[in-house]
Design an enzyme around this catalytic site. Structure first.
Site, mmCIF file in Angstrom:
data_model
loop_
_atom_site.group_PDB
_atom_site.id
_atom_site.type_symbol
_atom_site.label_atom_id
_atom_site.label_comp_id
_atom_site.label_asym_id
_atom_site.label_seq_id
_atom_site.Cartn_x
_atom_site.Cartn_y
_atom_site.Cartn_z
ATOM 1 N N GLY A 169 0.844 -1.191 0.000
ATOM 2 C CA GLY A 169 0.000 0.000 0.000
ATOM 3 C C GLY A 169 0.872 1.231 0.000
ATOM 4 O O GLY A 169 2.026 1.183 0.439
ATOM 5 N N HIS A 195 -2.407 7.565 6.860
ATOM 6 C CA HIS A 195 -1.422 8.465 6.240
ATOM 7 C C HIS A 195 -2.073 9.770 5.786
ATOM 8 O O HIS A 195 -1.450 10.831 5.844
ATOM 9 C CB HIS A 195 -0.779 7.799 5.017
ATOM 10 C CG HIS A 195 0.402 6.929 5.334
ATOM 11 N ND1 HIS A 195 1.532 7.421 5.944
ATOM 12 C CD2 HIS A 195 0.636 5.610 5.103
ATOM 13 C CE1 HIS A 195 2.418 6.433 6.078
ATOM 14 N NE2 HIS A 195 1.889 5.319 5.587
ATOM 15 N N HIS A 251 -4.318 1.539 7.405
ATOM 16 C CA HIS A 251 -2.953 2.089 7.465
ATOM 17 C C HIS A 251 -2.806 3.253 6.467
ATOM 18 O O HIS A 251 -2.305 4.323 6.824
ATOM 19 C CB HIS A 251 -1.966 0.953 7.149
ATOM 20 C CG HIS A 251 -0.526 1.366 7.085
ATOM 21 N ND1 HIS A 251 0.436 0.801 7.898
ATOM 22 C CD2 HIS A 251 0.135 2.270 6.307
ATOM 23 C CE1 HIS A 251 1.618 1.351 7.623
ATOM 24 N NE2 HIS A 251 1.459 2.238 6.658
ATOM 25 N N GLU A 252 -3.279 3.035 5.230
ATOM 26 C CA GLU A 252 -3.117 4.076 4.201
ATOM 27 C C GLU A 252 -4.008 5.281 4.488
ATOM 28 O O GLU A 252 -3.611 6.422 4.262
ATOM 29 C CB GLU A 252 -3.408 3.516 2.802
ATOM 30 C CG GLU A 252 -2.527 2.344 2.375
ATOM 31 C CD GLU A 252 -1.045 2.535 2.649
ATOM 32 O OE1 GLU A 252 -0.558 3.683 2.592
ATOM 33 O OE2 GLU A 252 -0.369 1.529 2.951
ATOM 34 N N GLN A 283 3.189 10.034 1.166
ATOM 35 C CA GLN A 283 4.466 9.303 1.215
ATOM 36 C C GLN A 283 5.365 9.606 0.024
ATOM 37 O O GLN A 283 6.547 9.280 0.040
ATOM 38 C CB GLN A 283 4.215 7.791 1.263
ATOM 39 C CG GLN A 283 3.595 7.329 2.550
ATOM 40 C CD GLN A 283 3.462 5.819 2.555
ATOM 41 O OE1 GLN A 283 2.478 5.281 2.078
ATOM 42 N NE2 GLN A 283 4.453 5.132 3.072
ATOM 43 N N LEU A 334 6.746 1.846 4.217
ATOM 44 C CA LEU A 334 7.857 2.269 3.346
ATOM 45 C C LEU A 334 8.483 3.573 3.840
ATOM 46 O O LEU A 334 9.639 3.849 3.569
ATOM 47 C CB LEU A 334 7.377 2.429 1.899
ATOM 48 C CG LEU A 334 6.988 1.135 1.164
ATOM 49 C CD1 LEU A 334 6.402 1.449 -0.208
ATOM 50 C CD2 LEU A 334 8.189 0.209 1.014
HETATM 51 ZN ZN ZN Z 1 2.758 3.456 5.621
#
Ligand code: ZN
Length: 166
Positions: free
Chosen positions: A48, A136, A132-133, A53, A91
């Site tokens: 993902g 972000h 999780h995404e 990011q 990441l």
């Molecule tokens: Zn992440």
């Protein structure tokens, strides 16, 4: 599509902590960014990736847990059920894994790249990655879920990650 790799922002960079802007109208540029994000995710062997990011503060995410690629715009969790805890990596926080407690099932509403409204029912790992995404997009990272002991454990790793910032 040329093989362009977007640069991944890492822990300590301000864009990761900013609230991402919702997309008003899906344009060709958004579609291009989503494709580049997918390439970057695959190259990083991630499952993902969220736009902040790669330094873009807009509500765009890509997810692929091995069951097909999802490109989502303005994703929102509209329903949560149950609990699960998984070890998660990111990441943007290389070398760190944190056990995060999240909903086991979620219903996510979003727009796809054709600007159509989509609803996705997710369970297990897929639900975990979506949450999780979406975190972000609100400036939230896995390190925010760390216990006091975990924070001590990852302190040096985080300091190393921060040194990579140019
Ligand atoms: Zn992440």
């Amino acid at each position: 599509m040329p093989e362009i790799k977007l640069e991944i922002k890492v822990f300590g960079e301000a864009v990761l902590r900013k609230k991402a802007k919702p997309v008003n109208r899906v344009t060709a540029e958004h579609r291009q960014i989503l494709s580049l994000m997918a390439q970057t995710m695959y190259q990083g062997e991630g499952i993902g990736l969220a736009a902040p990011q790669v330094g873009i503060s807009e509500q765009l995410i890509v997810v692929d847990i091995g069951e097909g690629l999802y490109k989502l715009i303005n994703p929102k969790i509209v329903k949560r059920q149950g609990w699960q805890a998984m070890n998660e990596g990111c990441l943007s926080v290389p070398g760190v894994s944190i056990k995060v407690k999240r909903a086991k099932q979620v219903l996510v509403q979003a727009r796809d790249e054709n600007n159509d409204l989509v609803k996705i029912q997710a369970d297990g790992l897929f639900a975990c990655v979506l949450q999780h995404e979406i975190d972000h997009l609100r400036g939230k990272l896995i390190v925010d879920y760390a216990s006091l002991l975990e924070k001590l454990r990852i302190k040096r790793k985080l300091a190393e990650v921060k040194k990579r910032i140019k």
